[in-house]
Design a protein around this motif. Structure first.
Motif, PDB file in Angstrom:
ATOM      1  N   GLU A 187       0.834  -1.204   0.000  1.00 31.83           N
ATOM      2  CA  GLU A 187       0.000   0.000   0.000  1.00 31.83           C
ATOM      3  C   GLU A 187       0.867   1.250   0.000  1.00 31.83           C
ATOM      4  O   GLU A 187       0.559   2.232   0.658  1.00 31.83           O
ATOM      5  CB  GLU A 187      -0.915  -0.028   1.222  1.00 31.83           C
ATOM      6  CG  GLU A 187      -1.709  -1.311   1.294  1.00 31.83           C
ATOM      7  CD  GLU A 187      -3.115  -1.086   1.751  1.00 31.83           C
ATOM      8  OE1 GLU A 187      -3.564   0.071   1.802  1.00 31.83           O
ATOM      9  OE2 GLU A 187      -3.764  -2.089   2.043  1.00 31.83           O
ATOM     10  N   VAL A 188       1.959   1.196  -0.742  1.00 27.99           N
ATOM     11  CA  VAL A 188       2.931   2.286  -0.745  1.00 27.99           C
ATOM     12  C   VAL A 188       2.311   3.622  -1.181  1.00 27.99           C
ATOM     13  O   VAL A 188       2.772   4.684  -0.764  1.00 27.99           O
ATOM     14  CB  VAL A 188       4.172   1.921  -1.599  1.00 27.99           C
ATOM     15  CG1 VAL A 188       3.872   1.992  -3.074  1.00 27.99           C
ATOM     16  CG2 VAL A 188       5.357   2.768  -1.224  1.00 27.99           C
ATOM     17  N   GLY A 189       1.254   3.575  -1.938  1.00 28.37           N
ATOM     18  CA  GLY A 189       0.583   4.806  -2.359  1.00 28.37           C
ATOM     19  C   GLY A 189       0.053   5.616  -1.188  1.00 28.37           C
ATOM     20  O   GLY A 189      -0.008   6.847  -1.249  1.00 28.37           O
ATOM     21  N   LYS A 190      -0.317   4.942  -0.089  1.00 25.22           N
ATOM     22  CA  LYS A 190      -0.810   5.644   1.099  1.00 25.22           C
ATOM     23  C   LYS A 190       0.285   6.494   1.746  1.00 25.22           C
ATOM     24  O   LYS A 190      -0.011   7.478   2.416  1.00 25.22           O
ATOM     25  CB  LYS A 190      -1.336   4.644   2.132  1.00 25.22           C
ATOM     26  CG  LYS A 190      -2.638   3.995   1.753  1.00 25.22           C
ATOM     27  CD  LYS A 190      -3.116   3.090   2.865  1.00 25.22           C
ATOM     28  CE  LYS A 190      -4.443   2.464   2.513  1.00 25.22           C
ATOM     29  NZ  LYS A 190      -4.926   1.590   3.591  1.00 25.22           N
ATOM     30  N   LEU A 191       1.537   6.103   1.557  1.00 26.37           N
ATOM     31  CA  LEU A 191       2.633   6.835   2.179  1.00 26.37           C
ATOM     32  C   LEU A 191       2.774   8.251   1.632  1.00 26.37           C
ATOM     33  O   LEU A 191       3.292   9.131   2.322  1.00 26.37           O
ATOM     34  CB  LEU A 191       3.960   6.086   1.988  1.00 26.37           C
ATOM     35  CG  LEU A 191       4.108   4.760   2.726  1.00 26.37           C
ATOM     36  CD1 LEU A 191       5.440   4.112   2.379  1.00 26.37           C
ATOM     37  CD2 LEU A 191       3.979   4.949   4.226  1.00 26.37           C
ATOM     38  N   ALA A 192       2.321   8.460   0.418  1.00 28.76           N
ATOM     39  CA  ALA A 192       2.450   9.791  -0.194  1.00 28.76           C
ATOM     40  C   ALA A 192       1.662  10.844   0.585  1.00 28.76           C
ATOM     41  O   ALA A 192       2.012  12.026   0.552  1.00 28.76           O
ATOM     42  CB  ALA A 192       1.984   9.735  -1.647  1.00 28.76           C
ATOM     43  N   ASN A 193       0.615  10.424   1.297  1.00 27.28           N
ATOM     44  CA  ASN A 193      -0.228  11.364   2.041  1.00 27.28           C
ATOM     45  C   ASN A 193       0.047  11.370   3.540  1.00 27.28           C
ATOM     46  O   ASN A 193      -0.691  11.980   4.297  1.00 27.28           O
ATOM     47  CB  ASN A 193      -1.700  11.040   1.798  1.00 27.28           C
ATOM     48  CG  ASN A 193      -2.063  11.130   0.339  1.00 27.28           C
ATOM     49  OD1 ASN A 193      -1.588  12.017  -0.364  1.00 27.28           O
ATOM     50  ND2 ASN A 193      -2.871  10.199  -0.128  1.00 27.28           N
ATOM     51  N   VAL A 194       1.084  10.678   3.967  1.00 26.25           N
ATOM     52  CA  VAL A 194       1.399  10.567   5.387  1.00 26.25           C
ATOM     53  C   VAL A 194       2.409  11.640   5.768  1.00 26.25           C
ATOM     54  O   VAL A 194       3.384  11.867   5.052  1.00 26.25           O
ATOM     55  CB  VAL A 194       1.978   9.148   5.677  1.00 26.25           C
ATOM     56  CG1 VAL A 194       2.499   9.036   7.075  1.00 26.25           C
ATOM     57  CG2 VAL A 194       0.929   8.090   5.412  1.00 26.25           C
ATOM     58  N   SER A 195       2.187  12.302   6.915  1.00 29.27           N
ATOM     59  CA  SER A 195       3.111  13.365   7.321  1.00 29.27           C
ATOM     60  C   SER A 195       4.423  12.806   7.867  1.00 29.27           C
ATOM     61  O   SER A 195       5.468  13.417   7.698  1.00 29.27           O
ATOM     62  CB  SER A 195       2.452  14.282   8.353  1.00 29.27           C
ATOM     63  OG  SER A 195       2.083  13.542   9.495  1.00 29.27           O
TER      64      SER A 195
END
Length: 185
Positions: free
Chosen positions: A63-71
């Motif tokens: 789910e690496v795409g979720k990391l783009a929105n993580v602070s």
């Protein structure tokens, strides 16, 4: 690719999103040690901790795409690892609420001050490791992972009052175990 210490998390995530192995390797190398330490404070057996670490990073990379929105990538990965560690303990049928009924020795009074002990760090770590698993989990989450009693309560499906009580009982057990190891100057 520049050296790992000169890259940003965003750069590594972008590499992952483009299917580049360097991104995955970079994120793993950057955070695996800290995440493993968090896991091993909850799950004592090193083989189980390594399995949870691997499962955690597999989930992150799926789910690496979720990391783009993580602070904070590190905080997000650690939280995932901690949740997996707690789930692992639950699967072993360890219940945290059972600990509330444990009797405490009368040898330590509520007024005991921790500063009278000049114990070595290794003695403190050993005392924490010797705690029952539920107490150890609560102590480690509060002290090392800097989670509040309320956050721990949600994670462990307990009340915040129960977590506070167990935390204080764990501290008393630690102080009692260190009592014979006092180093007076």
């Amino acid at each position: 690719m520049p050296p790992l210490e000169q890259t940003t998390d965003k750069y590594l995530i972008d590499l992952c999103l483009n299917g580049r192995d360097e991104g995955y390797t970079g994120l793993y190398n950057r955070y695996s040690r800290q995440v493993y330490n968090s896991i091993s404070r909850i799950v004592s057996h090193s083989g189980e901790a390594e399995d949870i670490l691997q499962d955690t990073f597999c989930a992150v990379f799926n789910e690496v795409g979720k990391l783009a929105n993580v602070s904070s990538v590190e905080a997000w990965v650690r939280r995932l690892a901690i949740n997996r560690s707690i789930s692992h303990i639950r699967k072993r049928k360890m219940t945290f609420s059972d600990l509330g009924e444990m009797d405490m020795p009368d040898e330590i009074e509520d007024g005991t001050k921790a500063d009278i002990f000049d114990a070595r760090v290794d003695d403190v770590r050993k005392s924490i490791e010797e705690l029952p698993e539920g107490y150890k989990t609560i102590v480690n989450l509060h002290i090392f992972e800097k989670l509040t009693h309320e956050e721990i309560a949600v994670m462990l499906d307990l009340t915040a009052t129960n977590v506070r009580t167990q935390y204080h009982r764990a501290k008393k057990k630690i102080l009692l175990s260190l009592k014979d190891k006092c180093y007076y100057e």
